[in-house]
Design a protein around this motif. Sequence first.
Motif, PDB file in Angstrom:
ATOM      1  N   THR A  36     -18.996 -34.761 -41.152  1.00 47.51           N
ATOM      2  CA  THR A  36     -19.837 -35.957 -41.204  1.00 47.51           C
ATOM      3  C   THR A  36     -20.658 -35.971 -42.495  1.00 47.51           C
ATOM      4  O   THR A  36     -21.211 -34.947 -42.904  1.00 47.51           O
ATOM      5  CB  THR A  36     -20.796 -35.998 -39.999  1.00 47.51           C
ATOM      6  OG1 THR A  36     -20.029 -35.939 -38.794  1.00 47.51           O
ATOM      7  CG2 THR A  36     -21.628 -37.276 -40.014  1.00 47.51           C
ATOM      8  N   ILE A  37     -20.723 -37.133 -43.130  1.00 46.66           N
ATOM      9  CA  ILE A  37     -21.476 -37.255 -44.380  1.00 46.66           C
ATOM     10  C   ILE A  37     -22.972 -37.294 -44.081  1.00 46.66           C
ATOM     11  O   ILE A  37     -23.455 -38.154 -43.339  1.00 46.66           O
ATOM     12  CB  ILE A  37     -21.061 -38.520 -45.150  1.00 46.66           C
ATOM     13  CG1 ILE A  37     -19.584 -38.424 -45.564  1.00 46.66           C
ATOM     14  CG2 ILE A  37     -21.940 -38.712 -46.385  1.00 46.66           C
ATOM     15  CD1 ILE A  37     -19.069 -39.668 -46.267  1.00 46.66           C
ATOM     16  N   VAL A  38     -23.695 -36.348 -44.661  1.00 48.75           N
ATOM     17  CA  VAL A  38     -25.144 -36.290 -44.495  1.00 48.75           C
ATOM     18  C   VAL A  38     -25.830 -37.186 -45.516  1.00 48.75           C
ATOM     19  O   VAL A  38     -26.746 -37.955 -45.196  1.00 48.75           O
ATOM     20  CB  VAL A  38     -25.650 -34.840 -44.654  1.00 48.75           C
ATOM     21  CG1 VAL A  38     -27.176 -34.785 -44.539  1.00 48.75           C
ATOM     22  CG2 VAL A  38     -24.999 -33.937 -43.635  1.00 48.75           C
ATOM     23  N   THR A  43     -19.115 -39.452 -57.199  1.00 49.39           N
ATOM     24  CA  THR A  43     -20.073 -39.309 -56.103  1.00 49.39           C
ATOM     25  C   THR A  43     -19.860 -37.976 -55.396  1.00 49.39           C
ATOM     26  O   THR A  43     -18.716 -37.547 -55.201  1.00 49.39           O
ATOM     27  CB  THR A  43     -19.910 -40.449 -55.072  1.00 49.39           C
ATOM     28  OG1 THR A  43     -20.104 -41.706 -55.713  1.00 49.39           O
ATOM     29  CG2 THR A  43     -20.912 -40.312 -53.938  1.00 49.39           C
ATOM     30  N   PHE A  44     -20.950 -37.332 -55.026  1.00 50.20           N
ATOM     31  CA  PHE A  44     -20.906 -36.185 -54.124  1.00 50.20           C
ATOM     32  C   PHE A  44     -21.343 -36.652 -52.737  1.00 50.20           C
ATOM     33  O   PHE A  44     -22.382 -37.304 -52.594  1.00 50.20           O
ATOM     34  CB  PHE A  44     -21.852 -35.068 -54.592  1.00 50.20           C
ATOM     35  CG  PHE A  44     -21.278 -34.182 -55.652  1.00 50.20           C
ATOM     36  CD1 PHE A  44     -20.382 -33.171 -55.333  1.00 50.20           C
ATOM     37  CD2 PHE A  44     -21.645 -34.351 -56.977  1.00 50.20           C
ATOM     38  CE1 PHE A  44     -19.854 -32.347 -56.320  1.00 50.20           C
ATOM     39  CE2 PHE A  44     -21.129 -33.536 -57.974  1.00 50.20           C
ATOM     40  CZ  PHE A  44     -20.224 -32.531 -57.643  1.00 50.20           C
ATOM     41  N   ASN A  45     -20.536 -36.320 -51.722  1.00 52.41           N
ATOM     42  CA  ASN A  45     -20.908 -36.566 -50.329  1.00 52.41           C
ATOM     43  C   ASN A  45     -21.188 -35.217 -49.673  1.00 52.41           C
ATOM     44  O   ASN A  45     -20.266 -34.417 -49.476  1.00 52.41           O
ATOM     45  CB  ASN A  45     -19.779 -37.290 -49.584  1.00 52.41           C
ATOM     46  CG  ASN A  45     -19.517 -38.677 -50.141  1.00 52.41           C
ATOM     47  OD1 ASN A  45     -20.435 -39.447 -50.381  1.00 52.41           O
ATOM     48  ND2 ASN A  45     -18.246 -39.006 -50.342  1.00 52.41           N
ATOM     49  N   LEU A  46     -22.440 -34.946 -49.369  1.00 54.20           N
ATOM     50  CA  LEU A  46     -22.801 -33.695 -48.711  1.00 54.20           C
ATOM     51  C   LEU A  46     -22.418 -33.789 -47.240  1.00 54.20           C
ATOM     52  O   LEU A  46     -22.704 -34.796 -46.576  1.00 54.20           O
ATOM     53  CB  LEU A  46     -24.297 -33.428 -48.869  1.00 54.20           C
ATOM     54  CG  LEU A  46     -24.825 -33.452 -50.319  1.00 54.20           C
ATOM     55  CD1 LEU A  46     -26.302 -33.060 -50.358  1.00 54.20           C
ATOM     56  CD2 LEU A  46     -23.996 -32.547 -51.222  1.00 54.20           C
ATOM     57  N   ASP A 104     -28.896 -25.293 -55.370  1.00 53.50           N
ATOM     58  CA  ASP A 104     -29.392 -24.508 -54.233  1.00 53.50           C
ATOM     59  C   ASP A 104     -29.963 -25.387 -53.127  1.00 53.50           C
ATOM     60  O   ASP A 104     -30.243 -24.901 -52.023  1.00 53.50           O
ATOM     61  CB  ASP A 104     -30.413 -23.464 -54.691  1.00 53.50           C
ATOM     62  CG  ASP A 104     -31.615 -24.069 -55.400  1.00 53.50           C
ATOM     63  OD1 ASP A 104     -31.734 -25.316 -55.425  1.00 53.50           O
ATOM     64  OD2 ASP A 104     -32.424 -23.300 -55.957  1.00 53.50           O
ATOM     65  N   GLU A 105     -30.140 -26.681 -53.391  1.00 56.81           N
ATOM     66  CA  GLU A 105     -30.529 -27.626 -52.347  1.00 56.81           C
ATOM     67  C   GLU A 105     -29.297 -28.212 -51.649  1.00 56.81           C
ATOM     68  O   GLU A 105     -29.298 -28.407 -50.431  1.00 56.81           O
ATOM     69  CB  GLU A 105     -31.357 -28.770 -52.941  1.00 56.81           C
ATOM     70  CG  GLU A 105     -32.696 -28.342 -53.515  1.00 56.81           C
ATOM     71  CD  GLU A 105     -33.416 -29.478 -54.216  1.00 56.81           C
ATOM     72  OE1 GLU A 105     -34.621 -29.331 -54.492  1.00 56.81           O
ATOM     73  OE2 GLU A 105     -32.765 -30.514 -54.493  1.00 56.81           O
ATOM     74  N   ALA A 106     -28.248 -28.476 -52.434  1.00 54.04           N
ATOM     75  CA  ALA A 106     -27.029 -29.061 -51.871  1.00 54.04           C
ATOM     76  C   ALA A 106     -26.211 -28.023 -51.108  1.00 54.04           C
ATOM     77  O   ALA A 106     -25.563 -28.349 -50.103  1.00 54.04           O
ATOM     78  CB  ALA A 106     -26.189 -29.676 -52.986  1.00 54.04           C
ATOM     79  N   PHE A 107     -26.242 -26.763 -51.584  1.00 59.08           N
ATOM     80  CA  PHE A 107     -25.481 -25.679 -50.952  1.00 59.08           C
ATOM     81  C   PHE A 107     -26.457 -24.545 -50.623  1.00 59.08           C
ATOM     82  O   PHE A 107     -26.669 -23.638 -51.428  1.00 59.08           O
ATOM     83  CB  PHE A 107     -24.378 -25.178 -51.883  1.00 59.08           C
ATOM     84  CG  PHE A 107     -23.368 -26.232 -52.279  1.00 59.08           C
ATOM     85  CD1 PHE A 107     -22.243 -26.466 -51.497  1.00 59.08           C
ATOM     86  CD2 PHE A 107     -23.550 -26.988 -53.430  1.00 59.08           C
ATOM     87  CE1 PHE A 107     -21.316 -27.433 -51.863  1.00 59.08           C
ATOM     88  CE2 PHE A 107     -22.627 -27.953 -53.805  1.00 59.08           C
ATOM     89  CZ  PHE A 107     -21.510 -28.190 -53.017  1.00 59.08           C
TER      90      PHE A 107
END
Length: 200
Positions: free
Chosen positions: A56-58, A47-50, A81-84
Amino acid sequence: MVYKIRVILDTKEDIFRDVEIKGKQTLWNLHLGIKSAFNLSGDELSTFNLLEEDGTIVKSVPLEDMSDEGDGEIMSDVYIDEAFENAGDKAQFQYGLLDLWEFFCELVEVNEETKGVNYPITVYRFGNAPLKAPSKSGGAGSKNKKSAMPLMDDDFGFEDDFGAGNSFADEDDDSFDDDEDDDYNDDVFDDEDDSDDDRI
């Protein structure tokens, strides 16, 4: 464009990898790049938690859709490019279930793509990755181990060789009886008296 992402293993030691990946590749590609960079074996759930700046997890983005409806967002749906979007943007990557590996990912910089390079690619390595997921207390396998040998106590039925039921009373007594001592002493004194009479 190519995104350089620093992936830091969550442990006491300084262990990280710099991974370059295209902006139009997805979090699924980054997950493969992290597995390759740290030699993670198997096909575990991940899992990636942005994250926000304060941690805080978005949004959580799993490898596979675990929702009841079956229409949840997964890694292959989210572009890099959406996640970072900006340098300094962060995410947490979790790999495995029983042996949980945790990493912190941060966008370092964005560069021009180099032709002929097969992205994602590890461009820098620092520190030696452990063979097993490190524990939260620091270091792999830090749990207290119990001895495999049981303690030999009264529960095993072992009794003292000289228990309460045993005594020395049954053994042969080599000491002289008091009456025998008296007879012996009388005989000695009688012999001495006879010797004195003979000398007179």
